[in-house]
Design a protein around this motif. Structure first.
Motif, PDB file in Angstrom:
ATOM      1  N   ALA A  21       0.808  -1.227   0.000  1.00  0.00           N
ATOM      2  CA  ALA A  21       0.000   0.000   0.000  1.00  0.00           C
ATOM      3  C   ALA A  21       0.836   1.270   0.000  1.00  0.00           C
ATOM      4  O   ALA A  21       0.548   2.205  -0.758  1.00  0.00           O
ATOM      5  CB  ALA A  21      -0.954  -0.003   1.187  1.00  0.00           C
ATOM      6  N   ASP A  22       1.862   1.333   0.816  1.00  0.00           N
ATOM      7  CA  ASP A  22       2.635   2.575   0.918  1.00  0.00           C
ATOM      8  C   ASP A  22       3.361   2.926  -0.372  1.00  0.00           C
ATOM      9  O   ASP A  22       3.664   4.093  -0.616  1.00  0.00           O
ATOM     10  CB  ASP A  22       3.618   2.499   2.084  1.00  0.00           C
ATOM     11  N   SER A  23       3.617   1.936  -1.217  1.00  0.00           N
ATOM     12  CA  SER A  23       4.283   2.236  -2.486  1.00  0.00           C
ATOM     13  C   SER A  23       3.301   2.752  -3.537  1.00  0.00           C
ATOM     14  O   SER A  23       3.722   3.351  -4.533  1.00  0.00           O
ATOM     15  CB  SER A  23       5.009   1.004  -3.019  1.00  0.00           C
ATOM     16  N   LEU A  24       1.991   2.537  -3.321  1.00  0.00           N
ATOM     17  CA  LEU A  24       1.001   2.941  -4.317  1.00  0.00           C
ATOM     18  C   LEU A  24       0.123   4.116  -3.893  1.00  0.00           C
ATOM     19  O   LEU A  24      -0.432   4.804  -4.754  1.00  0.00           O
ATOM     20  CB  LEU A  24       0.091   1.764  -4.664  1.00  0.00           C
ATOM     21  N   ILE A  25      -0.056   4.317  -2.589  1.00  0.00           N
ATOM     22  CA  ILE A  25      -0.891   5.421  -2.134  1.00  0.00           C
ATOM     23  C   ILE A  25      -0.167   6.200  -1.039  1.00  0.00           C
ATOM     24  O   ILE A  25       0.680   5.663  -0.342  1.00  0.00           O
ATOM     25  CB  ILE A  25      -2.273   4.936  -1.630  1.00  0.00           C
TER      26      ILE A  25
END
Length: 83
Positions: A21-25
Motif C-alpha cells: 500500500a505505501d508504495s502505491l498510495i
C-alpha cells in the motif's frame, strides 16, 4: 490497474495490502483525510457509507493522492444519515 488490484479484497490479502500500500498510495494523507471525514459525519466521502466524492490523482512519485470535492454533507446540507 495496479491500484485497483490492490484495493480488490478478492485479489489482495490483508498481508499483501500492508506490504504494497505505501508504495502505491500516500497512506498518511489518506488516513488523515478519512479520519476527518468520519469525525464530521461525512458519509458521502471515502470511509463512509458511499465512499465517493474524491478524485484520484497519480502523483509523479508513483503514489496516488485524493483530491476531495462535494463535502456538503459534512457542512450540514444533508441529514447526517444517508437516505
Amino acid at each position: 490497474m495496479e491500484l485497483l488490484d490492490l484495493m480488490d479484497r478478492g485479489r489482495t490479502s490483508d498481508e499483501e495490502f500492508d506490504e504494497r500500500a505505501d508504495s502505491l498510495i500516500d497512506l498518511d494523507a489518506w488516513v488523515k483525510a478519512i479520519a476527518v471525514y468520519r469525525a464530521c459525519g461525512d458519509w458521502d466521502a471515502p470511509g463512509g457509507e458511499t465512499g465517493k466524492n474524491v478524485y484520484l490523482y497519480g502523483h509523479p512519485d508513483g503514489r496516488w493522492r485524493m483530491i476531495p470535492w462535494d463535502h456538503d454533507v459534512a457542512l450540514g446540507a444533508w441529514p447526517q444519515n444517508p437516505p
